[in-house]
Write a protein that holds these residues in place. Sequence first.
Motif, PDB file in Angstrom:
ATOM      1  N   UNK A 282       0.956  -1.293   0.056  1.00  0.00           N
ATOM      2  CA  UNK A 282      -0.055  -0.011   0.000  1.00  0.00           C
ATOM      3  C   UNK A 282       0.897   1.317  -0.138  1.00  0.00           C
ATOM      4  N   UNK A 283       2.048   1.150   0.087  1.00  0.00           N
ATOM      5  CA  UNK A 283       3.031   2.147   0.275  1.00  0.00           C
ATOM      6  C   UNK A 283       3.054   3.026  -1.238  1.00  0.00           C
ATOM      7  N   UNK A 284       3.120   2.139  -2.100  1.00  0.00           N
ATOM      8  CA  UNK A 284       3.450   2.449  -3.428  1.00  0.00           C
ATOM      9  C   UNK A 284       2.493   3.808  -3.869  1.00  0.00           C
ATOM     10  N   UNK A 285       3.159   4.639  -4.355  1.00  0.00           N
ATOM     11  CA  UNK A 285       2.609   5.862  -4.864  1.00  0.00           C
ATOM     12  C   UNK A 285       2.291   6.958  -3.856  1.00  0.00           C
ATOM     13  N   UNK A 286       2.815   6.567  -2.585  1.00  0.00           N
ATOM     14  CA  UNK A 286       2.377   7.576  -1.444  1.00  0.00           C
ATOM     15  C   UNK A 286       3.535   8.709  -1.589  1.00  0.00           C
ATOM     16  N   UNK A 377       8.526  10.277  -3.778  1.00  0.00           N
ATOM     17  CA  UNK A 377       7.276   9.494  -3.739  1.00  0.00           C
ATOM     18  C   UNK A 377       7.694   7.933  -3.783  1.00  0.00           C
ATOM     19  N   UNK A 378       6.838   6.823  -3.203  1.00  0.00           N
ATOM     20  CA  UNK A 378       7.301   5.700  -3.283  1.00  0.00           C
ATOM     21  C   UNK A 378       7.145   5.081  -4.498  1.00  0.00           C
ATOM     22  N   UNK A 379       8.154   4.642  -5.087  1.00  0.00           N
ATOM     23  CA  UNK A 379       8.110   3.822  -6.667  1.00  0.00           C
ATOM     24  C   UNK A 379       8.844   2.829  -6.431  1.00  0.00           C
ATOM     25  N   UNK A 380       8.350   1.654  -6.695  1.00  0.00           N
ATOM     26  CA  UNK A 380       8.885   0.197  -6.874  1.00  0.00           C
ATOM     27  C   UNK A 380       9.620  -0.074  -5.485  1.00  0.00           C
TER      28      UNK A 380
END
Lengths: 397, 307
Positions: A282-286, A377-380
């Motif tokens: 769920x972190x992805x995109x934060x 942003x969290x990416x991968x």
Amino acid sequence: MSLHSVRSLLFGTIVSVLLSLTLYGCEKSASTDQKTSGDLAVRIGASAPLTGPQAHLGKDNENGTRMAIDDANAKGIVIGGRKVHFDLISEDDQADPKTATIVAQKLVDDKVNGVIGHLNSGTTIPAAKIYSDNGIPQISPSATAVAYTAQGFKTAFRVMANDAQQGRVLGEYAAKNLGAKRIAVIDDRTAYGQGLADEFIKSAEASGAQIVAHEYTNDKAMDFTAVLTAVKGKKPDLLFYGGMDAQGGPMAKQLKALALKLKFMTGDGGYTPEFIKLAGAAAEGAYASLPGVPLDKMPGGKAFADRFVAKYGPIQLYAPYCYDAVNVMIAAMQKAGSADPAKYLPALADITYDGVTAKIQFDEKGDLKGGAITMYQVQHGKWQPLETLGVAKTAAH
Amino acid sequence: MEIFLQQIINGLVQGSVYALVALGYTMVYGILGLINFAHGEVVMIGAMLALSSLTALLGWGVTPLLALPLSISLAMLGCMVLGYSIERIAYRPLRHAPRLAPLITAIGVSIVLQNLAMMIWGRSYHSFPQLIANNPHNIGGAIINNIQIIIFVLALAFMAGLMVVVNRTRLGRAMRAVAENQHAAQLMGVDINRVISITFMIGSALAAIAGVMVSANYGLAHYYMGFILGLKAFTAAVLGGIGNLRGAMLGGLLLGLIESLGAGYIGDLTGGFFGSNYQDVFAFFVLIAVLVLRPSGLLGERLAERA
């Protein structure tokens, strides 16, 4: 059940309430390393939560401070013609404002020459008065609340942008760059979370977004389903959380579990590997912000990061700022030719120092001059820098 | 409506965990008249043990479907040993001491366990591996996922199992006898030390289950997680009537519902005067209200009947 047992039940209740108020992690872990030699001994006090939900961040701060002190001792710093040995006195403030004042008094009694701390705004603000009353310079690596330096104490400094600078950038970024129209805000009611959320709201509203919900939690909570469900009813397209990673991570996860489709944004308190670990997929995109420019873009930043990771493991958050804070303090002592607080304080106020996080100069209040803010942003599964906003003085090297 | 339904689900899931932990408080209180403040830490140790054994088992290549029950069993076993040791070392020597002494000892044990866990597992948060597919189900607009369903069903099953043990078995009869009157039970040939030890072990096993549930639901474990949970569960036990098993279950579920509905609606109901920052306050407000208005709790026996 006899009357006797009712009495013990009542007593138990009182104890439990007291416990919840005062005994959050009763253990106090103080690590003092004092080596006595013929050198001039200079004591650096440090304080952060070493127990409780933010213990991982507090330990990170302690490690950053310790590394700077070890480096200085290895270099053999000379102040005013005498070789100096630095001692670290580290105290646990439990992220609790009441404990912080006790810790501050203890550091004063221990005759520290300067203090690196505290971690949280809520602890830094009340402690600042005690340091000021005793004329001891204090550099907070991470307290961002505007109120900290607004108290008018000459001894209070910070090596991090404040909430007004950060909240403004976050609010504008949410409303303009991400195009959020309906924004929900949750904060943890600490001096930091509340302060950042308030600045964020001001800035987002000024940029044309509407705040549809403002809910609250606390800095020890684990369950956010109730407030998130309330937020869901208001149908926002972006959620901003003012608080630390220990709550931000699980919150992002529970958002997803409740099938809330929106953008998640938080401040510097959420910019940690811990956040990604806790939020999982769920972190992805934060989104998160962090004052300063990315470490690997700073001269000496990469080298610092490599050495730190080799010694203590991954950087959580503020270790580089602690490292800088100690070095700025030492530089001021060298400039003044004295470790006497009254003598090196003026030198600290108008110092210019190239740190690993920024070029450090203080304004008349003790705030960092020209604080740049970087959005991430969290990416991968990793925090990736998006862009640096604000006055990016520091990058001009 | 769907928001309301979602808050009910949130409350029931949270409440069933409170209920499981509250059973541990209430069982010990029923028998010894002691509030075992270390119980919340047993929950935390259970979660940590399950996490460590799960990580180890998965590392050895055991399939997740086998590793999960195995690690839960290990955590239960570990907590039973812990519960037994706590009682044997910290409480038994003080059984005939003034009531204040074991209560303070309980707080001491809690602090010791918390710091021990901090030394063993460190200060960091541990993420709990997600082994059960988390596909959300949509019930009238409200979302519930597999883990939450499992938590609710499993909690009810364990509570029902405990009721059977207490009401239908020889051991249960012994437990009720000790709760009624220790000396009389001893005269009738009940080995009270054994019964008390077993009570602690059962309570600790339930705590371990609750710890795993919390960790699996939120996906994290931390040495600090048992503290607030323990206080909430204690509140739930008092709400339902401490010493009463059915009361603990009812109190747990009610407290979960009060918290989630309270946090969800108080802001709108009071026009923003009170907000969801009062979520944790509800629990303790309920505790005070119960103690003032009905000290014996919702299902507790009237004092006069037994005094």
